[in-house]
Design a protein around this motif. Structure first.
Motif, PDB file in Angstrom:
ATOM      1  N   THR A 379       0.836  -1.209   0.000  1.00 51.36           N
ATOM      2  CA  THR A 379       0.000   0.000   0.000  1.00 51.36           C
ATOM      3  C   THR A 379       0.869   1.257   0.000  1.00 51.36           C
ATOM      4  O   THR A 379       0.605   2.207  -0.746  1.00 51.36           O
ATOM      5  CB  THR A 379      -0.933  -0.006   1.234  1.00 51.36           C
ATOM      6  OG1 THR A 379      -1.729  -1.188   1.194  1.00 51.36           O
ATOM      7  CG2 THR A 379      -1.844   1.203   1.237  1.00 51.36           C
ATOM      8  N   PHE A 380       1.914   1.275   0.834  1.00 46.42           N
ATOM      9  CA  PHE A 380       2.853   2.408   0.862  1.00 46.42           C
ATOM     10  C   PHE A 380       3.487   2.603  -0.510  1.00 46.42           C
ATOM     11  O   PHE A 380       3.677   3.731  -0.962  1.00 46.42           O
ATOM     12  CB  PHE A 380       3.952   2.156   1.901  1.00 46.42           C
ATOM     13  CG  PHE A 380       3.642   2.702   3.272  1.00 46.42           C
ATOM     14  CD1 PHE A 380       4.361   3.760   3.791  1.00 46.42           C
ATOM     15  CD2 PHE A 380       2.619   2.158   4.039  1.00 46.42           C
ATOM     16  CE1 PHE A 380       4.080   4.273   5.050  1.00 46.42           C
ATOM     17  CE2 PHE A 380       2.324   2.656   5.292  1.00 46.42           C
ATOM     18  CZ  PHE A 380       3.061   3.722   5.811  1.00 46.42           C
ATOM     19  N   HIS A 381       3.805   1.492  -1.171  1.00 51.39           N
ATOM     20  CA  HIS A 381       4.451   1.569  -2.482  1.00 51.39           C
ATOM     21  C   HIS A 381       3.511   2.200  -3.516  1.00 51.39           C
ATOM     22  O   HIS A 381       3.921   3.086  -4.281  1.00 51.39           O
ATOM     23  CB  HIS A 381       4.869   0.168  -2.941  1.00 51.39           C
ATOM     24  CG  HIS A 381       5.521   0.153  -4.289  1.00 51.39           C
ATOM     25  ND1 HIS A 381       6.831   0.545  -4.490  1.00 51.39           N
ATOM     26  CD2 HIS A 381       5.031  -0.184  -5.513  1.00 51.39           C
ATOM     27  CE1 HIS A 381       7.122   0.447  -5.776  1.00 51.39           C
ATOM     28  NE2 HIS A 381       6.047   0.003  -6.431  1.00 51.39           N
ATOM     29  N   VAL A 382       2.258   1.766  -3.518  1.00 53.14           N
ATOM     30  CA  VAL A 382       1.296   2.270  -4.506  1.00 53.14           C
ATOM     31  C   VAL A 382       0.944   3.733  -4.233  1.00 53.14           C
ATOM     32  O   VAL A 382       0.951   4.571  -5.141  1.00 53.14           O
ATOM     33  CB  VAL A 382       0.016   1.392  -4.513  1.00 53.14           C
ATOM     34  CG1 VAL A 382      -1.070   2.025  -5.382  1.00 53.14           C
ATOM     35  CG2 VAL A 382       0.341  -0.012  -5.011  1.00 53.14           C
ATOM     36  N   ASP A 383       0.635   4.053  -2.962  1.00 53.15           N
ATOM     37  CA  ASP A 383       0.142   5.396  -2.644  1.00 53.15           C
ATOM     38  C   ASP A 383       1.246   6.443  -2.536  1.00 53.15           C
ATOM     39  O   ASP A 383       1.016   7.621  -2.808  1.00 53.15           O
ATOM     40  CB  ASP A 383      -0.643   5.373  -1.329  1.00 53.15           C
ATOM     41  CG  ASP A 383      -1.965   4.626  -1.469  1.00 53.15           C
ATOM     42  OD1 ASP A 383      -2.386   4.419  -2.621  1.00 53.15           O
ATOM     43  OD2 ASP A 383      -2.566   4.245  -0.443  1.00 53.15           O
ATOM     44  N   LEU A 384       2.460   6.012  -2.115  1.00 52.96           N
ATOM     45  CA  LEU A 384       3.525   6.990  -1.872  1.00 52.96           C
ATOM     46  C   LEU A 384       4.757   6.737  -2.737  1.00 52.96           C
ATOM     47  O   LEU A 384       5.273   7.655  -3.361  1.00 52.96           O
ATOM     48  CB  LEU A 384       3.954   6.958  -0.391  1.00 52.96           C
ATOM     49  CG  LEU A 384       2.870   7.201   0.662  1.00 52.96           C
ATOM     50  CD1 LEU A 384       3.464   7.101   2.054  1.00 52.96           C
ATOM     51  CD2 LEU A 384       2.205   8.565   0.471  1.00 52.96           C
ATOM     52  N   ASN A 385       5.238   5.490  -2.738  1.00 55.37           N
ATOM     53  CA  ASN A 385       6.490   5.151  -3.419  1.00 55.37           C
ATOM     54  C   ASN A 385       7.635   6.028  -2.914  1.00 55.37           C
ATOM     55  O   ASN A 385       8.280   6.745  -3.671  1.00 55.37           O
ATOM     56  CB  ASN A 385       6.325   5.277  -4.944  1.00 55.37           C
ATOM     57  CG  ASN A 385       7.471   4.599  -5.690  1.00 55.37           C
ATOM     58  OD1 ASN A 385       8.311   3.946  -5.079  1.00 55.37           O
ATOM     59  ND2 ASN A 385       7.500   4.776  -7.005  1.00 55.37           N
TER      60      ASN A 385
END
Length: 495
Positions: A379-385
């Motif tokens: 989720t962190f990768h998709v929303d923030l990266n």
């Protein structure tokens, strides 16, 4: 245009003005702390310094309790990047309490005032053979901030959050009275204070457990590839009580270095790394070498260097301000002045930089159950990266208060820290963070309150357990004295 120039060339102002000023600040506070301790004046004067705080509260009552109260400490002095606009409209109560009061070796407890910093505390305790169980990394984090907000460290898988290492608090309440609370004395208040952000009373002292200090941390670096393997390895190490410390740095969606450490007095001198010396590489860059070389490694880091390993580079935030800060030439010539004080960076950032940071920069810690780690990193990768990502495990006991596990048992959680410029193409500060907050609520996690929070009041109290907090605010007549914690920290409530 101009705003981009201000941000990307901010290093000129930081290097030539803020760094020397930060050194002067440090020298002054160090000399002051040394003099106070040598003269043993703090314990004698503590009661005298608390009385004016009580008088200010009583004066506020006489004036008709028309405005909420808050501490008079300027908003720029806090480590949080948030700007507390309420300071201008609320009644400011001046609390200038910044000393270590007592080191009780028999009880294994240190009694301190709320503005004592982590750097001050370790510098004081370590030479005496003591440390505290949970030492949040950044030197300037204060005891008061870590209790009223929260604090964590790579030893938290054993000891819990910073609040779980405290054995008593002393507060000045809304009626001006001074109260001590502990698990056996005023216990409801003791469990309600953490995460309350100063909305139940003014903290004037705290007692924190101590444990024996050792000279070194023997640290083991292990590169791991593949998200599933990263999560499995991290979970496995976090469950081992023989590990004094567990930490993970995730450099991409499927690359990480998992670090485990044990306290020891013995060291192989050829493997000693004094990582805290000013000319040494920034810690996260040093760790990355093991990933790039795809090799494990063992080092012995002096304990105090380990406790403050992320201080010099403010985790990895300083690379955005001084892009060449980890260059060997810069480190050897100017590294002794690093880092600039976060408070001075805030004070001098200006509205243009602040707005740019708000829209294009993220500083967030989300606390989620360990079983949700893999889903959370995705989720962190998709929303923030944003990379690196910091992973820090902690045990969350089933105590009363705002933050506890969903079930009746203590549960292993993990703090996922994202600090930097999001590379996600669809990143939009408010929408992306609301998406993240929704996810964290869905897995029964918590958002650290120092960061920008976009939740509605209903969403906020869905994330946190407000039952004890609201009961005490009613009983102690806090509603006219202090804003609700939501109104103090959430963007939706501030204008």
């Amino acid at each position: 245009g101009l705003e981009a120039v201000l941000v990307h060339h901010r290093w000129v102002f930081v290097c030539f003005f803020l760094m020397p000023l930060s050194i002067l600040f440090d020298i002054y506070y160090h000399l002051r702390a040394w003099a106070v301790w040598r003269l043993h004046s703090a314990p004698r004067q503590h009661a005298q310094r608390v009385r004016p705080i009580q008088e200010q509260v009583r004066e506020w009552k006489k004036e008709g309790s028309r405005r909420y109260m808050c501490t008079g400490r300027p908003g720029w002095l806090t480590v949080s990047l948030r700007v507390g606009k309420y300071k201008k409209t609320h009644k400011n109560i001046m609390i200038n309490l910044m000393d270590i009061l007592e080191v009780d070796s028999e009880r294994k407890v240190v009694r301190v005032e709320p503005l004592v910093t982590m750097g001050q505390l370790t510098a004081h305790l370590n030479p005496m053979g003591w440390t505290i169980p949970v030492v949040p990394e950044l030197d300037d984090l204060t005891v008061g901030g870590l209790i009223m907000g929260t604090g964590i460290e790579s030893s938290s898988h054993i000891y819990g959050l910073f609040q779980h290492t405290c054995v008593a608090y002393e507060l000045v309440l809304a009626d001006g009275s001074l109260v001590r609370c502990s698990p056996t004395e005023n216990s409801d208040l003791f469990y309600a204070v953490p995460w309350s952000c100063g909305t139940l009373g003014f903290l004037v002292a705290a007692e924190i457990k101590m444990i024996p200090a050792k000279k070194y941390v023997k640290i083991h670096y292990q590169p791991v590839r593949g998200l599933q393997k990263i999560c499995e390895k991290f979970t496995e190490e976090s469950k081992k009580k023989e590990n004094s410390f567990v930490e993970g740095l995730v450099y991409s969606l499927d690359e990480a270095v998992i670090m485990t450490g044990v306290l020891t007095d013995e060291a192989e001198q050829s493997k000693v790394n004094r990582i805290g010396n000013y000319y040494k590489p920034w810690f996260f860059k040093h760790v990355e070498k093991y990933l790039k070389a795809d090799r494990t490694g063992v080092e012995y880091i002096p304990s105090r260097h380990y406790y403050h390993r992320h201080t010099r580079s403010i985790f990895w935030e300083l690379q955005d301000i001084i892009p060449f800060g980890n260059n060997p030439v810069f480190r050897y010539l100017f590294g002794w002045m690093v880092p600039p004080k976060i408070s001075l960076l805030k004070l001098t950032q200006g509205e243009a930089i602040r707005k740019l940071y708000e829209q294009h920069h993220v500083v967030q810690d989300m606390l989620v159950p360990m079983k949700s780690l893999e889903k959370s990193i995705q989720t962190f990768h998709v929303d923030l990266n944003v990379y690196p990502i910091w992973l820090c495990p902690f045990i969350l006991p089933n105590n009363p208060g705002m933050v506890h596990p969903k079930g009746n048992e203590a549960e292993l959680y993990v703090d996922i820290g994202a600090y930097g410029e999001p590379k996600s193409k669809q990143f939009e500060a408010r929408a992306s963070m609301r998406q993240m907050e929704k996810f964290v609520r869905s897995v029964h996690g918590f958002q650290m309150l120092y960061a920008d929070c976009y939740m509605t009041r209903e969403e906020f109290w869905d994330m946190f357990d407000g039952s004890l907090y609201h009961k005490l605010r009613e009983e102690m007549n806090c509603k006219d004295a202090f804003p609700e914690v939501y109104d103090k920290i959430c963007k939706a409530a501030r204008h």
